[in-house]
Design a protein around this motif. Sequence first.
Motif: not given
Lengths: 452, 452, 452
Positions: A344, A346, A383, A403, C273, C297, C335
């Motif tokens: 990922s 972001c 993203t 985040a 995540r 994610e 995702n």
Amino acid sequence: MHSHNFYDVTVWAAEHQLDVFADIGAVINAIIAEIKQRQAQVDVKDGGKPGATIFIPAGDYHLKTQAVIDVSYLKIVGTGHGFTSSSIRFNTTPDEIKHWHEVWPGGSRIINDLPGNQADEAQGAAILVERSGNPRLSSLEFENFCIDGLHFVADASGRPDVENTYENGKTGIYIASANDSTRITAMGVVYCEHGITICDADALTIDNNFIAECGNCIELRGSGQASKIANNLIGAGYKGYSIYACNFGGLLIAANNIFPRGKSSIHLSHVTRSNITSNRLHSFYPGMLILDQGSSENLVEGNHLLRDHEPWAPMQDYDNGLKDNFGMVVISGDNNSVIANHLSQCIDAQYLKFPAGSDPRPVAIKVQAGSGNFIATNHIVGTTTQTAESKALASACFNTQVAALLTTQQLQALPMLHVVVTAEACANTVLDCGRAEELSIDLSANTVRALP
Amino acid sequence: MHSHNFYDVTVWAAEHQLDVFADIGAVINAIIAEIKQRQAQVDVKDGGKPGATIFIPAGDYHLKTQAVIDVSYLKIVGTGHGFTSSSIRFNTTPDEIKHWHEVWPGGSRIINDLPGNQADEAQGAAILVERSGNPRLSSLEFENFCIDGLHFVADASGRPDVENTYENGKTGIYIASANDSTRITAMGVVYCEHGITICDADALTIDNNFIAECGNCIELRGSGQASKIANNLIGAGYKGYSIYACNFGGLLIAANNIFPRGKSSIHLSHVTRSNITSNRLHSFYPGMLILDQGSSENLVEGNHLLRDHEPWAPMQDYDNGLKDNFGMVVISGDNNSVIANHLSQCIDAQYLKFPAGSDPRPVAIKVQAGSGNFIATNHIVGTTTQTAESKALASACFNTQVAALLTTQQLQALPMLHVVVTAEACANTVLDCGRAEELSIDLSANTVRALP
Amino acid sequence: MHSHNFYDVTVWAAEHQLDVFADIGAVINAIIAEIKQRQAQVDVKDGGKPGATIFIPAGDYHLKTQAVIDVSYLKIVGTGHGFTSSSIRFNTTPDEIKHWHEVWPGGSRIINDLPGNQADEAQGAAILVERSGNPRLSSLEFENFCIDGLHFVADASGRPDVENTYENGKTGIYIASANDSTRITAMGVVYCEHGITICDADALTIDNNFIAECGNCIELRGSGQASKIANNLIGAGYKGYSIYACNFGGLLIAANNIFPRGKSSIHLSHVTRSNITSNRLHSFYPGMLILDQGSSENLVEGNHLLRDHEPWAPMQDYDNGLKDNFGMVVISGDNNSVIANHLSQCIDAQYLKFPAGSDPRPVAIKVQAGSGNFIATNHIVGTTTQTAESKALASACFNTQVAALLTTQQLQALPMLHVVVTAEACANTVLDCGRAEELSIDLSANTVRALP
């Protein structure tokens, strides 16, 4: 007669008129001298040198003399890894700190008061392990105590926020000579430029430690084999490695949670036939996982990688200098496997950096050089946080990793280059990692199956 | 009043005029007798039999009487796993040994002086766990001590290198009766023909141990369920198993680093619905991972397997007798999954052995019998070491695993048969594991997607 | 002078005329008061508040006063996790129990005698951790002791088998305020409605514990980040979670063996995540792995999931109420990655429940809502136990998980719906998870590659 082989440093020091709280290093060295004197015979009735245990109860122990270990089977064990975030503390105003419950790390805490030496990291080590001759040192164990480097100090630039430099020339544990079956577990290391550095390891275990806010966390140098770095919580500074190894075969890096910052989360240099499996990696910069110097036949599998932007104001001026075409995962080597990972990224467009003229999409996986690499069923998600909700969340939080809490529903898509295979590389296989337009690969030189 | 439930063997033995260094087994048995006397009532105020802890400080403890455990909640804990390589030591010349710092394992070391019994491995166990009746023994814990079998002895062939036979009829720990929530952690076992053998285990933990230079390392016998073998460093002799289990359901084998030798690294016999995930396996022979006797619905995923040639002269005369068409991974069973593994074979042609008339390529994965197996995205790499650089490296090193350090750049390709599905097997699925010419599968009886 | 920072509860209580066996909570609180008095200065020579260790030898310790922790660096450590199956014991007849060796859990065992409070689980916690102000509590460690809730009690229905209700309003450890680098290892928790509940965790470690026969095992509430739940043996009641987390980023759930029952094995709500990798999950109901509330994610990879039917008579009347079209794995979020897992369902047709008119095949993986999910190379196996051999095996065994031992050869195929993507979801990718007829996916709205 009870065993002589168990030393409570506070008891033994008191018996020997030493102040263990003023210099635990001198006490450890004196204990080792006694052990060597008592265990002088190599073979008495099928034994003779079983080693001993040095027990460190919870407490603040200054270390002014480097502890030097040159006997096998020595165990140093405390009763608390003692981590606290010195980084948050040193970036909090004195006014706020006034009301804090405590300000220093704790547990069984060794305060490394050595001067520090950036040119020779062994010199600045609270604990140095070194022995010549044969056999290699065996079965040293370090468990559940804390090594605190106390402060970072100004680097060459003379910047005012010295506590954010991650430099002080101090090391937690430095093992300089070949060693077998070493065991490092449940330790805490904080605010050392080098946390744990081990040369020439065989069958090493580094498991379930907390090594964070160090310049570098774990470095395996010289060469080594058949070792394990697992179940650790780790996070280096922006100049250093969270995990580094070189010239290694058969290294298992599994189930670690590696948080920012770290110039790299994991950097393997000339490492072969090793696993990086089932880890969680989080970084603020490109280059978070690097296999280079011909690292070959390694398996990178089942890992979660997240790269986002540094959200914490005190550290936003610093990064590792790499641009976003560098890649999150970068390989220079042959026959490696990168399978079943999630990547990922972001990040908002204004934080991305590219060389002039390059594709303006950040790179997820790059084969810089090499052949025979097999890259399959990796899921790559890009993203941006450009929504009101996510901005509010980010600004409301004090810590460094907020985040990570943003969900995709609060985000917008960021186009990424999923896999790049450079012209220096050929005969690699890339399967099911992205649609054709998300791949930059010479189809005549490599095998590719794009997603439909 | 302080607790009576913590026994330092050296203190208690001295109080009772016993020599714990001469026979720790007799001391442990006497302590257990006392525990049973003190904890005789089954239920007193919601308790009554909490068990106790037997603490073994670092030291060399001979065991001449088998320790027998028949109480729940007993913990035996030391302060050092104490492994050293006795194999290297016994293959070093007396002249060189003269200058060694130490020659025996150490830590909290139990020296198994029992006579050994190859016909009945329970007889030769330093520690035997056995109890009849109900409930099963619960929550036994063994932690951070060493069990040393001391010597291997001549086998039937009367060969001179008796210390390399891996036979002495000695066992580290043998659990003979059904047990629940046993915990074996941070132990060292060395030079026993059987390291840890456990019958009828439920919810067993074997985590973070060092069990090496044993004939067999971990054997789960009888039957069992819902257990975990994780984070261990293991390596058996050329005649034995590094990990063996039979009649087991729900066994999790994860994040182990299993080094040579081992007849098999992992052998599962009639084992179902279990994981072999995120391990690193290294072997010198074919047959390193075997699922047989109808082992079904298991997941073999995210492992790194390396097979190369024995580099160490003293052991080059021995192997497990299997030929290279046998397979690195061999399955006789149904509905198993083999996904996202990396298999490397690095060996020179002169060391390969095949039956007359067989395909002259070593086999990576073989489905010997069964249906419904799913074999996908495994990366198989074959190499030979026939270069000047690699030969120099191999000859320069003393230890047993040097070939793991050779990078692919120093190697040449070795053609392999990636997946073989025999005529006894059907309705299996093989995806993305090799090009058509690297597969030996009846396409009319199985589902195959070859790499382009 | 030896350290004052190591407290044996039995020694300290005796010195202070307290009965630690009658109320260990009062003793722990008194010790903490002393620690705070001794460690009152925030900064003395770069330290001042290192914390302390409270040592609990094996024994039965009643707790009548809640232990409240509000200092950092406190370690509570015992010498045995002490689990035994109270569930089997309470479902055994008094006649049989008469002959049992022991009936209660053991080790270093805290008996939670608090009244219990289902409305406020913090009230019923044996150990409550709470502190206001800054910094967060750091480096608390809980290791190798047992917390036993003793009995479950009648729920509203007034059913006779109260010990099977999994309800008593008791909690093992409740951490109410933000905490950093907490470490929970080698613990045992049994017969508490809530095992370990932690709010607002950062860099938490829950490793190698045995938390079973609890209503819920591990609950991470509030929010949290960068934590690790690994290597545990866990199994909740039919009403509760084995692992639950909400509002979390960067959670690593790896190498756990999660056995029944558990309403869910793992339920992640608004978690992003994070990894669920290399676990073994076994459940008796649908809904064993749930990602909802926009969980995004995340990586679900390398896990083995088994769902079969409750084989144990005392619990066959209870389940989690979900029907078989619900899915073993259910995702509402974007995702996420579900790669390289093995899913087995072994159940006879008469136990399957479906809403009227629904497809009569149980669902393996369902994307309930969301886009961008990537579901690849999962192997899904359905079987029924309708053979004479398997019925005999099932009826012969006493424990709860026997079906796990049945091999596929003893079974017949059970048709399954491998992957369902509902009409609420779009733009998901499903590769190599089943043949076309085993998938229920709108091909115009998602990317699908079926097996041939």
